[in-house]
Motif scaffolding. Structure first.
Motif, PDB file in Angstrom:
ATOM      1  N   ALA A 121       9.732 -48.018-124.781  1.00 35.67           N
ATOM      2  CA  ALA A 121       8.550 -47.225-125.120  1.00 35.67           C
ATOM      3  C   ALA A 121       8.480 -45.957-124.278  1.00 35.67           C
ATOM      4  O   ALA A 121       8.155 -44.879-124.787  1.00 35.67           O
ATOM      5  CB  ALA A 121       7.282 -48.053-124.929  1.00 35.67           C
ATOM      6  N   ALA A 122       8.785 -46.078-122.998  1.00 31.86           N
ATOM      7  CA  ALA A 122       8.740 -44.905-122.118  1.00 31.86           C
ATOM      8  C   ALA A 122       9.786 -43.872-122.533  1.00 31.86           C
ATOM      9  O   ALA A 122       9.500 -42.667-122.571  1.00 31.86           O
ATOM     10  CB  ALA A 122       8.952 -45.331-120.667  1.00 31.86           C
ATOM     11  N   MET A 123      10.991 -44.321-122.854  1.00 28.41           N
ATOM     12  CA  MET A 123      12.030 -43.399-123.316  1.00 28.41           C
ATOM     13  C   MET A 123      11.631 -42.743-124.623  1.00 28.41           C
ATOM     14  O   MET A 123      11.833 -41.539-124.825  1.00 28.41           O
ATOM     15  CB  MET A 123      13.360 -44.141-123.489  1.00 28.41           C
ATOM     16  CG  MET A 123      14.084 -44.432-122.196  1.00 28.41           C
ATOM     17  SD  MET A 123      15.760 -45.080-122.453  1.00 28.41           S
ATOM     18  CE  MET A 123      15.406 -46.784-122.873  1.00 28.41           C
ATOM     19  N   ALA A 132      18.252 -44.357-117.157  1.00 26.84           N
ATOM     20  CA  ALA A 132      19.340 -45.032-116.447  1.00 26.84           C
ATOM     21  C   ALA A 132      19.150 -44.861-114.946  1.00 26.84           C
ATOM     22  O   ALA A 132      19.374 -45.794-114.156  1.00 26.84           O
ATOM     23  CB  ALA A 132      20.690 -44.471-116.881  1.00 26.84           C
ATOM     24  N   GLY A 133      18.724 -43.657-114.548  1.00 27.54           N
ATOM     25  CA  GLY A 133      18.444 -43.434-113.137  1.00 27.54           C
ATOM     26  C   GLY A 133      17.360 -44.353-112.609  1.00 27.54           C
ATOM     27  O   GLY A 133      17.452 -44.867-111.489  1.00 27.54           O
ATOM     28  N   LYS A 134      16.333 -44.568-113.422  1.00 31.01           N
ATOM     29  CA  LYS A 134      15.252 -45.475-112.993  1.00 31.01           C
ATOM     30  C   LYS A 134      15.766 -46.906-112.856  1.00 31.01           C
ATOM     31  O   LYS A 134      15.424 -47.627-111.907  1.00 31.01           O
ATOM     32  CB  LYS A 134      14.101 -45.411-113.994  1.00 31.01           C
ATOM     33  CG  LYS A 134      12.848 -46.185-113.564  1.00 31.01           C
ATOM     34  CD  LYS A 134      11.682 -45.866-114.458  1.00 31.01           C
ATOM     35  CE  LYS A 134      10.410 -46.606-114.039  1.00 31.01           C
ATOM     36  NZ  LYS A 134       9.940 -46.229-112.694  1.00 31.01           N
ATOM     37  N   ILE A 135      16.611 -47.335-113.800  1.00 35.43           N
ATOM     38  CA  ILE A 135      17.190 -48.684-113.728  1.00 35.43           C
ATOM     39  C   ILE A 135      18.050 -48.832-112.483  1.00 35.43           C
ATOM     40  O   ILE A 135      17.990 -49.855-111.776  1.00 35.43           O
ATOM     41  CB  ILE A 135      18.003 -48.981-115.001  1.00 35.43           C
ATOM     42  CG1 ILE A 135      17.079 -49.046-116.219  1.00 35.43           C
ATOM     43  CG2 ILE A 135      18.784 -50.291-114.860  1.00 35.43           C
ATOM     44  CD1 ILE A 135      17.801 -49.019-117.544  1.00 35.43           C
ATOM     45  N   ILE A 136      18.862 -47.821-112.192  1.00 32.55           N
ATOM     46  CA  ILE A 136      19.701 -47.847-110.992  1.00 32.55           C
ATOM     47  C   ILE A 136      18.847 -48.037-109.751  1.00 32.55           C
ATOM     48  O   ILE A 136      19.150 -48.856-108.880  1.00 32.55           O
ATOM     49  CB  ILE A 136      20.533 -46.550-110.893  1.00 32.55           C
ATOM     50  CG1 ILE A 136      21.647 -46.550-111.942  1.00 32.55           C
ATOM     51  CG2 ILE A 136      21.118 -46.371-109.494  1.00 32.55           C
ATOM     52  CD1 ILE A 136      22.340 -45.216-112.118  1.00 32.55           C
ATOM     53  N   LYS A 137      17.776 -47.289-109.662  1.00 29.34           N
ATOM     54  CA  LYS A 137      16.889 -47.380-108.502  1.00 29.34           C
ATOM     55  C   LYS A 137      16.236 -48.764-108.413  1.00 29.34           C
ATOM     56  O   LYS A 137      16.207 -49.392-107.347  1.00 29.34           O
ATOM     57  CB  LYS A 137      15.812 -46.303-108.611  1.00 29.34           C
ATOM     58  CG  LYS A 137      16.287 -44.899-108.299  1.00 29.34           C
ATOM     59  CD  LYS A 137      15.884 -44.531-106.883  1.00 29.34           C
ATOM     60  CE  LYS A 137      16.175 -43.085-106.580  1.00 29.34           C
ATOM     61  NZ  LYS A 137      15.622 -42.677-105.278  1.00 29.34           N
ATOM     62  N   GLU A 138      15.694 -49.248-109.518  1.00 32.88           N
ATOM     63  CA  GLU A 138      14.946 -50.495-109.495  1.00 32.88           C
ATOM     64  C   GLU A 138      15.838 -51.697-109.209  1.00 32.88           C
ATOM     65  O   GLU A 138      15.416 -52.658-108.568  1.00 32.88           O
ATOM     66  CB  GLU A 138      14.198 -50.683-110.816  1.00 32.88           C
ATOM     67  CG  GLU A 138      13.045 -49.712-110.975  1.00 32.88           C
ATOM     68  CD  GLU A 138      12.035 -50.172-112.007  1.00 32.88           C
ATOM     69  OE1 GLU A 138      12.068 -51.353-112.425  1.00 32.88           O
ATOM     70  OE2 GLU A 138      11.203 -49.341-112.404  1.00 32.88           O
ATOM     71  N   MET A 183      11.900 -36.576-114.392  1.00 29.73           N
ATOM     72  CA  MET A 183      12.787 -36.934-113.274  1.00 29.73           C
ATOM     73  C   MET A 183      11.973 -37.239-112.022  1.00 29.73           C
ATOM     74  O   MET A 183      12.291 -38.173-111.271  1.00 29.73           O
ATOM     75  CB  MET A 183      13.777 -35.802-112.996  1.00 29.73           C
ATOM     76  CG  MET A 183      14.898 -35.673-114.017  1.00 29.73           C
ATOM     77  SD  MET A 183      16.028 -34.307-113.560  1.00 29.73           S
ATOM     78  CE  MET A 183      17.376 -34.594-114.721  1.00 29.73           C
ATOM     79  N   GLU A 184      10.931 -36.461-111.795  1.00 27.50           N
ATOM     80  CA  GLU A 184      10.063 -36.717-110.640  1.00 27.50           C
ATOM     81  C   GLU A 184       9.351 -38.052-110.782  1.00 27.50           C
ATOM     82  O   GLU A 184       9.252 -38.831-109.825  1.00 27.50           O
ATOM     83  CB  GLU A 184       9.046 -35.580-110.491  1.00 27.50           C
ATOM     84  CG  GLU A 184       9.668 -34.248-110.073  1.00 27.50           C
ATOM     85  CD  GLU A 184       8.686 -33.086-110.154  1.00 27.50           C
ATOM     86  OE1 GLU A 184       7.592 -33.272-110.743  1.00 27.50           O
ATOM     87  OE2 GLU A 184       9.020 -31.995-109.660  1.00 27.50           O
ATOM     88  N   ILE A 185       8.879 -38.351-111.981  1.00 28.93           N
ATOM     89  CA  ILE A 185       8.145 -39.601-112.216  1.00 28.93           C
ATOM     90  C   ILE A 185       9.038 -40.811-111.957  1.00 28.93           C
ATOM     91  O   ILE A 185       8.606 -41.798-111.350  1.00 28.93           O
ATOM     92  CB  ILE A 185       7.589 -39.627-113.658  1.00 28.93           C
ATOM     93  CG1 ILE A 185       6.458 -38.613-113.810  1.00 28.93           C
ATOM     94  CG2 ILE A 185       7.104 -41.029-114.032  1.00 28.93           C
ATOM     95  CD1 ILE A 185       6.016 -38.393-115.253  1.00 28.93           C
ATOM     96  N   VAL A 186      10.284 -40.769-112.421  1.00 29.12           N
ATOM     97  CA  VAL A 186      11.147 -41.944-112.278  1.00 29.12           C
ATOM     98  C   VAL A 186      11.811 -42.027-110.903  1.00 29.12           C
ATOM     99  O   VAL A 186      12.408 -43.048-110.570  1.00 29.12           O
ATOM    100  CB  VAL A 186      12.224 -42.016-113.374  1.00 29.12           C
ATOM    101  CG1 VAL A 186      11.599 -41.946-114.744  1.00 29.12           C
ATOM    102  CG2 VAL A 186      13.278 -40.926-113.208  1.00 29.12           C
ATOM    103  N   GLY A 187      11.701 -40.964-110.089  1.00 30.13           N
ATOM    104  CA  GLY A 187      12.150 -41.072-108.706  1.00 30.13           C
ATOM    105  C   GLY A 187      13.506 -40.488-108.378  1.00 30.13           C
ATOM    106  O   GLY A 187      14.198 -40.989-107.474  1.00 30.13           O
ATOM    107  N   PHE A 188      13.906 -39.423-109.055  1.00 30.12           N
ATOM    108  CA  PHE A 188      15.144 -38.752-108.668  1.00 30.12           C
ATOM    109  C   PHE A 188      15.015 -38.231-107.237  1.00 30.12           C
ATOM    110  O   PHE A 188      13.946 -37.790-106.810  1.00 30.12           O
ATOM    111  CB  PHE A 188      15.464 -37.612-109.626  1.00 30.12           C
ATOM    112  CG  PHE A 188      16.212 -38.037-110.864  1.00 30.12           C
ATOM    113  CD1 PHE A 188      17.484 -37.564-111.116  1.00 30.12           C
ATOM    114  CD2 PHE A 188      15.642 -38.932-111.774  1.00 30.12           C
ATOM    115  CE1 PHE A 188      18.182 -37.953-112.254  1.00 30.12           C
ATOM    116  CE2 PHE A 188      16.328 -39.329-112.910  1.00 30.12           C
ATOM    117  CZ  PHE A 188      17.608 -38.844-113.157  1.00 30.12           C
TER     118      PHE A 188
END
Length: 403
Positions: A17-19, A123-129, A47-52
């Motif tokens: 849903a977010a994507m 994908a970046g958010k998944i990597i972080k989490e 990018m800022e929201i997901v934590g880059f």
């Protein structure tokens, strides 16, 4: 590093849903080539929201988002510009609405190529989490002006920003297949000159259009003899435009020039393609000039980075570490073997690998036949699958270096 592939897929599905919402926001922002600033502002926000960890805009206007600080630099790319919508009467839904049903999102740029951007960011958010960061830095690029000069953005990133990743994933739509190459292309201008005269006495002139006719016949014959490659197929040549000058419709044309779209297969180069044309009997007889077009339009930042309109072919060996790692990631996630093929169209790989020999591989959400069409769409499930694949690939690559 041990990866729980089922958990990656579950997490990617949880971000569907977010994507989708992010993609719809991007679709709602007109972003034809050289008008990308507003969509890049929206991408920066996500990018800022997901934590880059770091986000930059380079002088050309490309957005560069980083995750991690490891020594192996891995890049993933999506161009953020679109072509125009064409005749909007051909669209069932407003091309800038981002209309969505249970399965798909519709709108200009959904498959080409905002879907790839949405999947990369998450994908970046998944990597972080999931703590999938190992000894790599992931660079996610949103690049400009691709639709008008493919690869120019990456020429700038490599040659001026000084960034050279170990490999780049191109997220153009790939219809669920891994794409490991594409034909190159050239934009060629051929001109013949003549001499004007009154049409009532054409023998006093030298008709440039008649002279070009002989060149056209030779080009048609040349097209049937071009080189063939087992993977990329046969080189092609077509005349795409014709122009002339003449004092009037009652006069002999005093110049004529044409545009030639030349698709290059493996082994064909700018020098070989130009030489083939220069050696045609009609080109020699008419003293025709054969040149490459140049692209020199400013980006939305005002920067001009001129280049010849030569976009080399590229292909990555099927047994290359990058191709094998992406295929391994695919099979572990989706429990089936990946199909591996090439792209028929051109991508930023022409600069990444074609000019600079940086390994390039392709996988992106969306069907190839959706690009540049009315009612363009992308499957929500494609976003999920691509995000999961992008999330596990860097770790598997770094692990493969240790094996």
């Amino acid at each position: 590093m041990q990866i729980n592939f089922e958990q990656v897929l579950e997490l990617a599905h949880g971000y569907k849903a977010a994507m989708s919402n992010f993609l719809r926001d991007m679709v709602a922002i007109p972003s034809e080539s050289r008008n990308e600033k507003a969509i890049l502002d929206r991408i920066r926000l996500e990018m800022e929201i997901v934590g880059f960890d770091k986000i930059e805009i380079d002088p050309m206007g490309n957005i560069l988002g980083y995750i991690g600080t490891g020594k192996h630099l891995i890049a993933m790319d999506a161009h953020v510009d679109t072509v125009g919508p064409g005749n909007t009467a051909n669209w069932t839904h407003d091309p800038y609405q981002g209309y969505a049903d249970d399965t798909n999102i519709f709108g200009l740029g959904t498959s080409d190529q905002a879907g790839g951007m949405a999947a990369m960011v998450y994908a970046g958010k998944i990597i972080k989490e999931m703590g999938l960061l190992s000894d790599y830095t992931l660079l996610v690029t949103g690049t400009v002006q691709e639709e008008v000069c493919d690869g120019l953005c990456w020429q700038y990133i490599i040659e001026e920003d000084g960034i050279r990743p170990e490999f780049v994933v191109c997220t153009e739509p790939s219809s669920g297949k891994i794409r490991r190459g594409q034909k190159g292309r050239m934009e060629i201008r051929i001109q013949v000159d003549g001499k004007s005269a009154h049409a009532a006495a054409p023998e006093l002139g030298d008709n440039a259009i008649f002279k070009m006719g002989r060149v056209l016949a030779d080009l048609e014959q040349l097209a049937s003899t071009l080189k063939h490659d087992p993977f990329l197929g046969k080189g092609t040549l077509t005349v795409s435009e014709i122009f002339f000058t003449s004092p009037s419709r009652c006069a002999v044309a005093d110049s004529c020039w044409i545009s030639v779209d030349r698709r290059l297969t493996t082994g064909e180069t700018v020098a070989s393609a130009i030489s083939e044309i220069n050696n045609l009997p009609s080109v020699l007889e008419t003293s025709a000039t054969v040149d490459l077009y140049r692209y020199d339009k400013p980006s939305y930042t005002g920067l001009v980075y001129p280049t010849e309109c030569y976009f080399p072919s590229w292909s990555l060996e099927e047994d290359h570490r990058v191709c094998k790692t992406l295929a391994d990631a695919y099979s572990r996630l989706f429990k089936k073997n990946a199909e591996i093929d090439n792209w028929a169209f051109s991508t930023n790989g022409v600069a990444i690998m074609g000019r600079h020999n940086i390994p390039c591989i392709g996988f992106g959400p969306g069907e190839i036949d959706q690009a540049h069409t009315p009612d363009e769409k992308v499957s929500k499930q494609d976003l999920v699958d691509a995000a999961a694949l992008y999330a596990v690939l860097p770790t598997l690559y770094v692990d493969s270096l240790k094996a």
